[in-house]
Design an enzyme around this catalytic site. Structure first.
Site, PDB file in Angstrom:
ATOM      1  N   GLY A 175     -26.390   5.969   7.058  1.00  0.00           N
ATOM      2  CA  GLY A 175     -26.059   5.126   6.092  1.00  0.00           C
ATOM      3  C   GLY A 175     -25.045   4.231   6.207  1.00  0.00           C
ATOM      4  O   GLY A 175     -25.052   2.874   5.980  1.00  0.00           O
ATOM      5  N   MET A 176     -23.996   4.415   6.956  1.00  0.00           N
ATOM      6  CA  MET A 176     -22.945   3.392   7.246  1.00  0.00           C
ATOM      7  C   MET A 176     -23.131   2.478   8.428  1.00  0.00           C
ATOM      8  O   MET A 176     -22.747   1.302   8.533  1.00  0.00           O
ATOM      9  CB  MET A 176     -21.609   4.062   7.431  1.00  0.00           C
ATOM     10  CG  MET A 176     -20.985   4.387   5.960  1.00  0.00           C
ATOM     11  SD  MET A 176     -19.273   5.106   5.984  1.00  0.00           S
ATOM     12  CE  MET A 176     -18.612   3.682   6.573  1.00  0.00           C
ATOM     13  N   GLY A 177     -23.666   2.967   9.672  1.00  0.00           N
ATOM     14  CA  GLY A 177     -23.893   2.182  10.825  1.00  0.00           C
ATOM     15  C   GLY A 177     -24.559   2.967  11.950  1.00  0.00           C
ATOM     16  O   GLY A 177     -25.498   4.069  11.534  1.00  0.00           O
ATOM     17  N   GLN A 178     -24.305   2.515  12.961  1.00  0.00           N
ATOM     18  CA  GLN A 178     -25.242   3.079  14.198  1.00  0.00           C
ATOM     19  C   GLN A 178     -24.172   3.328  15.476  1.00  0.00           C
ATOM     20  O   GLN A 178     -23.371   2.854  15.283  1.00  0.00           O
ATOM     21  CB  GLN A 178     -25.853   1.811  14.618  1.00  0.00           C
ATOM     22  CG  GLN A 178     -26.953   1.933  15.661  1.00  0.00           C
ATOM     23  CD  GLN A 178     -28.168   2.930  15.364  1.00  0.00           C
ATOM     24  OE1 GLN A 178     -28.848   2.356  14.474  1.00  0.00           O
ATOM     25  NE2 GLN A 178     -28.442   3.814  16.269  1.00  0.00           N
ATOM     26  N   VAL A 179     -24.675   4.259  16.144  1.00  0.00           N
ATOM     27  CA  VAL A 179     -23.877   5.080  17.225  1.00  0.00           C
ATOM     28  C   VAL A 179     -24.875   4.646  18.513  1.00  0.00           C
ATOM     29  O   VAL A 179     -25.847   5.017  18.674  1.00  0.00           O
ATOM     30  CB  VAL A 179     -23.818   6.469  17.339  1.00  0.00           C
ATOM     31  CG1 VAL A 179     -23.045   6.904  18.456  1.00  0.00           C
ATOM     32  CG2 VAL A 179     -22.718   6.775  16.085  1.00  0.00           C
ATOM     33  N   LYS A 235     -19.603   3.515  17.813  1.00  0.00           N
ATOM     34  CA  LYS A 235     -20.091   3.550  16.449  1.00  0.00           C
ATOM     35  C   LYS A 235     -19.741   2.192  16.132  1.00  0.00           C
ATOM     36  O   LYS A 235     -18.578   1.472  16.075  1.00  0.00           O
ATOM     37  CB  LYS A 235     -19.253   4.798  15.778  1.00  0.00           C
ATOM     38  CG  LYS A 235     -19.482   4.553  14.417  1.00  0.00           C
ATOM     39  CD  LYS A 235     -18.740   5.797  13.659  1.00  0.00           C
ATOM     40  CE  LYS A 235     -18.998   5.746  12.136  1.00  0.00           C
ATOM     41  NZ  LYS A 235     -18.138   7.010  11.378  1.00  0.00           N
ATOM     42  N   GLY A 280     -27.850   7.399  17.590  1.00  0.00           N
ATOM     43  CA  GLY A 280     -27.721   8.169  16.297  1.00  0.00           C
ATOM     44  C   GLY A 280     -27.511   6.926  15.061  1.00  0.00           C
ATOM     45  O   GLY A 280     -27.218   5.808  15.607  1.00  0.00           O
ATOM     46  N   ASP A 285     -14.803  18.974   7.604  1.00  0.00           N
ATOM     47  CA  ASP A 285     -16.198  18.729   7.621  1.00  0.00           C
ATOM     48  C   ASP A 285     -16.895  19.279   8.962  1.00  0.00           C
ATOM     49  O   ASP A 285     -17.793  18.802   9.515  1.00  0.00           O
ATOM     50  CB  ASP A 285     -16.669  17.192   7.489  1.00  0.00           C
ATOM     51  CG  ASP A 285     -18.145  17.207   7.155  1.00  0.00           C
ATOM     52  OD1 ASP A 285     -18.971  18.009   6.589  1.00  0.00           O
ATOM     53  OD2 ASP A 285     -18.782  16.315   7.656  1.00  0.00           O
TER      54      ASP A 285
END
Length: 426
Positions: free
Chosen positions: A27-31, A45, A24, A138
């Protein structure tokens, strides 16, 4: 969903976890799919270097602190984390299975009995979160993973203490997923209460039963108006009759009119038992049903209307988010600024209506199913994407390991069971 190969710029390991592939990004990062030194799979993450600053570190540290606080069988557990590393990271339990959104889009809505099982299970899990004085804030189909041991709740990046007014977001902003947030959250009211999670769970159960959410619009400002307008009732089209009273109460415009999570569990239990089944049996059926295509289980009776609703297919340009990222959209004055396409939603009361269409609901990219991840090295043909990933990673790096040893152990155990059964006198 298939794990994609690592790119040359991806690290080979982080925090002691060997990285095996991407599962995955946002916008903030990668998993990443990772593996601990002891062979434990994990979802790792990592925050992108381009967005690492004091604010992102603080928010990441808050997410880690919350993950240390929450617990329960329905929560994807924190394994390890380091918010002070050069690239901040956290590792959580790896759940082998799709999220609820992907499952419904692929196989269609769930039968009413299984929706009730899902509702009681997630409501009970949220109850443990609320006992810690926390709110998820959320909850949505993409944040429910359908694992081999039942559904799990993920993404506590927006979670806050119920009575806290402190926030790391700017004033006059609303964070969350618009189609799944209750009116008070969309209006920016504070403090929020546990009723926000009850409402969000109602949207999740509606989606599970029908394949659609209570409010849908092509414009984000129109969507906000629908959510916050007391005169606009939720769309319950296709909802099985036995679920209508429960979902209607959970989606009440007024927070105080909604049931508590305990009452949701009780109502789900009563409806299941009215069909002549124990709730524990329904839970087992839910896990079995979501572990394989529904057509493999002809004994389960589908909901008469909901199963005929065709799930919608997201547009290719739909944004995606990671566990911990907010649902965000570009505002008109930011569309050409080169900003990240997932910017904080500004309160509808602070902006004027615009004709810009809203993106579809973001979806969390999740690990592949247990069937897809059985044995990466044994099942992938030479020349495949996974094979290419191994050859790419072989340059200047240690060879990538897979979960092969686990798959081999399962096959060996199965062979032993079959051999024993063949020779058993009974």
């Amino acid at each position: 969903m298939q794990t994609t190969p690592l790119s040359p710029e991806d690290p080979a390991q982080i925090g002691g976890f060997e990285l095996l592939g991407r599962i995955g990004q946002g916008g903030m990062g990668q998993v990443y799919l990772g593996e601990s030194p002891g062979g434990e799979p994990a979802a790792v993450k990592v925050i992108k270097p381009s967005v690492v600053d004091s604010t992102s570190r603080l928010r990441f540290a808050q997410e880690i602190d919350i993950l240390k606080t929450v617990w329960g069988a329905r929560i994807a557990q924190l394994l390890d984390a380091d918010a002070d590393a050069e690239q901040p990271w956290l590792a959580t339990e790896y759940v082998e299975g799709p999220d609820l959104g992907k499952h419904v889009m692929t196989h269609g809505p769930l039968p009413a009995l299984l929706v009730l099982s899902l509702g009681s299970t997630i409501a009970e899990g949220l109850g443990y979160v609320h006992k810690q004085g926390l709110l998820h804030r959320d909850l949505k189909p993409a944040n429910i993973l359908l694992g081999p041991n039942g559904p799990k709740i993920i993404d506590f990046g927006l979670a806050v203490f119920a009575e806290s007014s402190a926030s790391l977001t700017a004033a006059n902003t609303v964070v969350g997923t618009p189609s799944c947030m209750p009116p008070e959250q969309a209006n920016g009211e504070k403090p929020l209460t546990s009723a926000v999670d009850v409402y969000a769970l109602g949207t999740v159960l509606l989606f599970a039963a029908t394949g659609h959410l209570p409010y849908q619009a092509n414009n984000i400002h129109v969507l906000f108006h629908m959510v916050t307008d007391p005169a606009t009732v939720p769309d319950l089209t296709g909802t099985p009759d036995e679920l209508v009273p429960l979902l209607t109460s959970m989606l009440s415009h007024q927070a105080q009119a909604r049931p508590t999570v305990t009452e949701v569990v009780q109502q789900c239990r009563a409806l299941v038992e009215a069909q002549g089944m124990k709730l524990a049996q329904a839970r087992r059926r839910l896990t079995t049903y979501t572990a394989a295509p529904p057509q493999d289980f002809p004994t389960l009776q589908p909901a008469s209307v909901s199963d005929t609703v065709a799930p919608s297919t997201p547009a290719p340009s739909d944004p995606v988010t990671l566990p911990g990222d907010e649902a965000r959209v570009v505002l008109p004055d930011q569309a050409t600024s080169g900003a990240d396409p997932t910017l904080l939603l500004t309160s509808p009361h602070q902006t004027s209506p615009a004709s810009q269409p809203a993106p579809s609901e973001p979806a969390v990219l999740v690990p592949p199913s247990a069937h897809d991840e059985q044995d990466v090295q044994d099942t992938k043909e030479p020349g495949s994407a996974q094979d290419g990933a191994r050859r790419t990673r072989g340059t200047g790096r240690q060879p990538a390991r897979s979960l092969r040893h686990s798959a081999q152990a399962k096959r060996t155990a199965q062979q032993l069971r079959e051999a024993y059964a063949a020779g058993a006198p009974f």
